[in-house]
Design a protein around this motif. Structure first.
Motif, short mmCIF file in Angstrom:
data_model
loop_
_atom_site.label_atom_id
_atom_site.label_comp_id
_atom_site.label_asym_id
_atom_site.label_seq_id
_atom_site.Cartn_x
_atom_site.Cartn_y
_atom_site.Cartn_z
N LEU A 1 -1.81 3.69 -13.61
CA LEU A 1 -2.12 3.08 -12.25
C LEU A 1 -2.19 1.50 -12.18
O LEU A 1 -1.56 0.97 -11.26
CB LEU A 1 -3.26 3.82 -11.71
CG LEU A 1 -3.11 5.35 -11.43
CD1 LEU A 1 -4.50 5.96 -10.98
CD2 LEU A 1 -2.02 5.69 -10.29
N GLN B 1 1.29 0.07 -12.75
CA GLN B 1 2.00 0.05 -11.76
C GLN B 1 1.78 -0.75 -10.46
O GLN B 1 2.28 -1.42 -9.74
CB GLN B 1 2.05 1.54 -11.02
CG GLN B 1 1.00 1.97 -10.32
CD GLN B 1 1.26 3.41 -9.43
OE1 GLN B 1 2.01 4.04 -9.83
NE2 GLN B 1 0.33 3.58 -8.60
N GLY B 2 0.42 -1.02 -10.24
CA GLY B 2 -0.16 -1.95 -9.33
C GLY B 2 0.47 -3.44 -9.60
O GLY B 2 0.74 -4.22 -8.80
N THR C 1 1.35 6.27 -6.76
CA THR C 1 0.05 6.98 -7.29
C THR C 1 0.05 8.74 -7.20
O THR C 1 -0.33 9.28 -7.97
CB THR C 1 -1.09 6.27 -6.50
OG1 THR C 1 -1.30 5.17 -6.78
CG2 THR C 1 -2.49 7.09 -7.16
N ARG D 1 0.98 -1.19 0.05
CA ARG D 1 0.20 -0.22 0.03
C ARG D 1 0.93 1.22 0.05
O ARG D 1 0.47 2.40 -0.65
CB ARG D 1 -0.90 0.17 1.33
CG ARG D 1 -1.79 -1.00 1.24
CD ARG D 1 -2.84 -1.05 2.28
NE ARG D 1 -4.03 -2.04 2.20
CZ ARG D 1 -4.84 -2.06 3.15
NH1 ARG D 1 -4.72 -1.33 4.32
NH2 ARG D 1 -5.77 -3.01 3.27
N LEU E 1 2.36 9.88 -9.79
CA LEU E 1 1.67 9.94 -11.01
C LEU E 1 0.65 11.13 -11.28
O LEU E 1 0.83 11.77 -12.22
CB LEU E 1 0.91 8.61 -11.62
CG LEU E 1 2.07 7.49 -12.03
CD1 LEU E 1 1.04 6.23 -12.29
CD2 LEU E 1 2.59 7.84 -13.24
N LEU E 2 -0.05 11.13 -10.36
CA LEU E 2 -0.82 12.26 -10.09
C LEU E 2 -0.16 13.57 -10.15
O LEU E 2 -0.41 14.43 -10.82
CB LEU E 2 -1.73 12.49 -8.90
CG LEU E 2 -2.85 11.05 -8.91
CD1 LEU E 2 -3.68 11.13 -7.71
CD2 LEU E 2 -3.77 11.11 -9.93
N LEU F 1 2.28 1.71 -3.46
CA LEU F 1 1.25 1.90 -4.56
C LEU F 1 0.66 3.42 -4.11
O LEU F 1 0.34 4.22 -5.13
CB LEU F 1 0.05 1.02 -4.34
CG LEU F 1 0.05 -0.25 -4.89
CD1 LEU F 1 -1.20 -0.96 -4.79
CD2 LEU F 1 0.27 -0.19 -6.43
N ARG F 2 0.67 3.92 -2.94
CA ARG F 2 0.44 5.45 -2.74
C ARG F 2 1.25 6.25 -3.10
O ARG F 2 0.92 7.39 -3.72
CB ARG F 2 0.10 5.20 -1.10
CG ARG F 2 -0.38 6.65 -0.58
CD ARG F 2 -0.30 6.93 0.80
NE ARG F 2 -1.45 5.83 1.54
CZ ARG F 2 -1.11 4.78 2.00
NH1 ARG F 2 0.10 4.54 2.40
NH2 ARG F 2 -1.99 4.14 2.56
N LEU G 1 -3.87 7.79 -17.46
CA LEU G 1 -3.49 7.85 -15.99
C LEU G 1 -4.18 6.38 -15.35
O LEU G 1 -3.24 5.80 -14.71
CB LEU G 1 -4.28 8.81 -15.40
CG LEU G 1 -4.00 9.11 -13.82
CD1 LEU G 1 -2.53 9.06 -13.46
CD2 LEU G 1 -4.76 10.12 -13.28
#
Length: 456
Positions: A173, A176-177, A13, A6, A16-17, A9-10, A169
């Motif tokens: 995501l 990447q997950g 993420t 997590r 990327l955002l 991923l956080r 996007l």
């Protein structure tokens, strides 16, 4: 401790955002800058045309030949306007401006400036103001263009970019997950192999792991080897000590039976020697069950597979009673040490068989506890005489025997208590509502994540 997956991923993420949002702002700024640059270039060219179209009439007044400027400046409300302010009074306006005016900002002599203002129809205008000299007369020329259409095109371009980048996007995501899950797969394999080691099915972590994880795996394997050596040494020492004590104990018993020894001393020697003998046998039995190697120690406990053999052994030991022993237990592996559970249940069941008339019941069930780990509830009851409230309070005490006519040294329930405390559980006594005799209750919390204990 937060989940590593997590957390990765956080972080990815948010990165990327941030990249996509920054890219959006940069794109918007670039489009606005491009639109302003193109508009100012166009207004600069138009200002040259307007200045070249100014003449002097016969009265010495400045006049404008509108035929020499673009036709768009002659249509009212066209969105393109100019206004010439003559020093000393007077003005020349485009036909598109009519009787309306423009917000005027006068630059210095020979200079120009640009700014935004509101047009006659309320639309935003880009205004270029220039100070110049025409026919020897100082003038200020204001050339303006409606920017609403350009801004609408910028907005539509932004929406189109959003429609393109949003799926990209989402795809990024997702990828990447998948990448994070694939990168963490070796850690999951290490976790599964550690569970196999804990269950006694493997001795070491054997699977291939990435270079970053290899030092951790090597250290865990080294500790496993060291632990196995220490346990083997401890068991060997216990066995050696127990065997070494047996001969002096036999001599002590013989000395107690020698002529001339008082009956009181003889009984004391018998009692103490019997207690020592019982404890030696227990420790030797534990050492034999654990074994010098292999995967016996630490193996998970499957009551469905282990209890039938225990029941057969108890019926053989207490064959004179023809006992009916009922067992209710799950047929799957539970995350408890096999030898500890066999010793705990063996002592409880043997004690129940000693006191029972005809029936003994052994029950194992999983009981959820809100906000805590679930517990394994063990209930062993019999149809014997049971105990009074005063006697129940004495049962957990080491070596207490309520009936000296029964065999044993009073260590069985004490051993149960020690195992229950070692596993973080509780031991309680009461009267069985169904059978009427003694009921012993042991609650053992599941170690770690109880939802992950493997099926049998």
């Amino acid at each position: 401790m937060r989940s590593l997956r997590r957390q990765l991923l956080r972080t990815l993420t948010l990165t990327l955002l941030a990249v996509f949002i920054t890219q959006g702002f940069v794109l918007y700024g670039a489009l606005v800058h491009l639109a302003n640059s193109q508009t100012l270039l166009h207004l600069s060219h138009d200002s040259e045309s307007v200045l070249s179209a100014i003449d002097v009439d016969g009265k010495g007044q400045l006049t404008l030949d509108e035929q020499r400027v673009e036709s768009v400046y002659r249509h009212p409300g066209s969105g393109q306007y100019f206004l010439v302010l003559i020093q000393g009074g007077g003005r020349l306006a485009s036909g598109s401006l009519g009787t309306h005016g423009l917000e005027a900002r006068v630059p210095g002599p020979g200079q120009s400036l640009d700014y935004e203002a509101r047009g006659p129809d309320g639309h935003p205008l880009k205004v270029l103001a220039r100070s110049s000299v025409v026919q020897g007369r100082p003038v200020t020329l204001l050339v303006a263009e409606d920017m609403s259409l350009a801004r609408q095109e910028i907005w539509e371009t932004g929406l189109l970019s959003l429609a393109v980048f949003a799926p990209l996007l989402a795809l990024a995501l997702l990828l990447q997950g998948l990448a994070v899950s694939r990168a963490l797969a070796p850690l999951r394999r290490v976790r599964d192999e550690l569970a196999e080691v804990g269950a006694g099915h493997l001795a070491r972590i054997q699977g291939p792991v990435p270079r970053e994880v290899r030092p951790l795996v090597d250290e865990v394997n080294r500790l496993l080897v060291l632990l196995e050596q220490r346990v083997r040494q401890s068991r060997t020492a216990v066995g050696n000590l127990a065997h070494a004590l047996k001969t002096p104990l036999a001599v002590l018993l013989q000395a107690g039976e020698a002529p001339g020894v008082s009956e009181t001393l003889r009984e004391a020697v018998r009692a103490q020697a019997g207690a020592i003998h019982e404890r030696i046998d227990r420790e030797l039995r534990r050492a034999r069950l654990a074994g010098p190697g292999g995967h016996g120690a630490g193996a998970h406990f499957n009551p469905g597979a282990e209890l039938p053999a225990l029941v057969r052994m108890l019926k053989s030991v207490h064959h004179e009673k023809a006992l009916g022993i009922e067992v209710q237990a799950p047929d799957r592996r539970l995350p408890f040490d096999r030898e500890d559970m066999l010793e705990l249940l063996g002592n409880l069941a043997d004690n129940a068989c000693k006191w029972a008339h005809q029936r003994v019941r052994i029950e194992l069930s999983e009981r959820p506890v809100r906000g805590e780990r679930p517990v394994l509830a063990i209930r062993v009851s019999d149809d014997g005489p049971g105990c009074s409230d005063d006697a129940l309070a004495k049962l957990p005490a080491r070596g207490v025997r309520l009936d000296e006519s029964r065999s044993g040294h009073g260590l069985g329930l004490t051993i149960v208590r020690d195992i229950a405390e070692l596993l973080g559980g509780t031991l309680a006594f009461g009267r069985s509502q169904e059978l009427g005799g003694l009921e012993v209750r042991v609650d053992l919390p599941f170690p770690g994540d109880a939802s992950r204990h493997a099926p049998g």
